[in-house]
Design a protein around this motif. Structure first.
Motif, mmCIF file in Angstrom:
data_model
loop_
_atom_site.group_PDB
_atom_site.id
_atom_site.type_symbol
_atom_site.label_atom_id
_atom_site.label_comp_id
_atom_site.label_asym_id
_atom_site.label_seq_id
_atom_site.Cartn_x
_atom_site.Cartn_y
_atom_site.Cartn_z
ATOM 1 N N HIS A 1 1.445 -8.351 11.145
ATOM 2 C CA HIS A 1 3.071 -8.231 10.944
ATOM 3 C C HIS A 1 3.336 -6.851 10.514
ATOM 4 N N ARG A 2 2.648 -6.371 9.674
ATOM 5 C CA ARG A 2 2.813 -5.142 8.870
ATOM 6 C C ARG A 2 2.459 -4.073 10.158
ATOM 7 N N GLU A 3 1.340 -4.288 10.780
ATOM 8 C CA GLU A 3 1.120 -3.412 11.795
ATOM 9 C C GLU A 3 2.105 -3.312 12.762
ATOM 10 N N ALA B 1 9.027 -8.088 4.360
ATOM 11 C CA ALA B 1 8.021 -7.406 4.385
ATOM 12 C C ALA B 1 8.028 -6.425 5.619
ATOM 13 N N ALA B 2 8.628 -6.953 6.684
ATOM 14 C CA ALA B 2 8.481 -6.041 7.877
ATOM 15 C C ALA B 2 9.606 -4.872 7.777
ATOM 16 N N ALA C 1 8.231 -2.073 5.596
ATOM 17 C CA ALA C 1 6.996 -1.281 6.059
ATOM 18 C C ALA C 1 7.869 -0.143 7.059
ATOM 19 N N ARG D 1 -0.306 -11.644 8.140
ATOM 20 C CA ARG D 1 0.461 -10.599 7.218
ATOM 21 C C ARG D 1 -0.080 -9.251 7.624
ATOM 22 N N ASP D 2 -1.291 -9.017 7.824
ATOM 23 C CA ASP D 2 -1.579 -7.729 8.531
ATOM 24 C C ASP D 2 -1.061 -7.209 9.770
ATOM 25 N N GLU E 1 5.109 -1.427 11.552
ATOM 26 C CA GLU E 1 4.440 0.080 11.597
ATOM 27 C C GLU E 1 4.596 0.934 12.789
#
Length: 247
Positions: free
Chosen positions: A120-122, A148-149, A152, A117-118, A125
């Motif tokens: 994926h967000r990174e 979520a992607a 972000a 999850r972290d 971003e």
């Protein structure tokens, strides 16, 4: 009908490579779709799979390697008839080489593992930041199967166009409820047909269809009132739709 080259002109050249992207432009594609992963050291790289199995490295994963390791790999070795090595690209390479020449459709792939999850967000971003830094916000769309992607990306660069990929009909309504910034829905050609035409129209979003390579798939895209198709063979897709217009 807009014709978007799926991982470049991947019928002719190894997918997600410079050769495939150049071939897409030669074939007259209106845009290029490509896949993004995150290396161990945080580099956004262009590759579809989470693993390097198709390169003969069965247990190797993108997330476990730094860019310095990945840069030397021949990512076209699996493709028939390839004598010249094809090197992996970074997102920055693509933005510099093809940004401004065509519209880029950047798909953020799902990150697996305990920190998925972290990561994926990174990845989302870093992708948004790279596009903004390159000054290409108006020439890029961000695609993902995962809300979520896209959220972000929208939080960092609200003006970037977002496209939600939808593989199953049952996920359609939820996908269409994506927060602000959703510019289109991209649906699987083999899962959606004329029965979903009215439902898609009611959502009042442009519809893209993936992956379209045959006359039957092209016809299905028309049945869905699609505005764009994603195809491995952009020239063949262009010829088919041109034939329908002139018929």
């Amino acid at each position: 009908m807009r014709i978007i080259a799926h991982r470049g002109a991947s019928h002719a050249e190894p997918e997600n490579t410079a050769a495939a992207f150049d071939a897409a432009l030669v074939e007259g594609a209106d845009g290029i779709e490509l896949d993004l992963q995150l290396s161990r050291d945080g580099e956004v790289v262009v590759f579809h799979d989470a693993t390097l199995a198709r390169l003969g490295l069965r247990r190797a994963r993108i997330r476990d390697h730094d860019w310095s390791d990945l840069a030397g790999l021949d990512v076209g070795r699996w493709f028939a008839g390839q004598a010249t090595p094809h090197r992996m690209l970074r997102l920055t390479d693509v933005l510099a080489g093809w940004g401004g020449r065509t519209h880029l459709y950047l798909e953020i792939k799902h990150a697996e593992g305990r920190r998925g999850r972290d990561r994926h967000r990174e990845l989302a971003e870093r992708t948004a930041e790279a596009v903004r830094a390159a000054g290409l916000i108006d020439q890029v769309s961000i695609l993902s199967f995962h809300e979520a992607a896209l959220e972000a990306v929208h939080a960092l660069v609200p003006t970037l166009a977002l496209v939600r990929n939808v593989q199953r009909v049952g996920l359609l309504t939820r996908a269409a409820q994506q927060r602000a910034g959703l510019s289109a829905l991209c649906v699987a050609v083999d899962r959606f047909g004329a029965a979903q035409r009215a439902r898609l129209a009611a959502l009042e979003r442009p519809v893209y269809v993936y992956t379209c390579d045959t006359p039957a798939q092209f016809r299905r895209a028309c049945d869905l009132d699609a505005t764009a198709v994603i195809s491995n063979g952009p020239a063949a897709a262009r010829r088919w739709f041109a034939g329908q217009t002139s018929a």
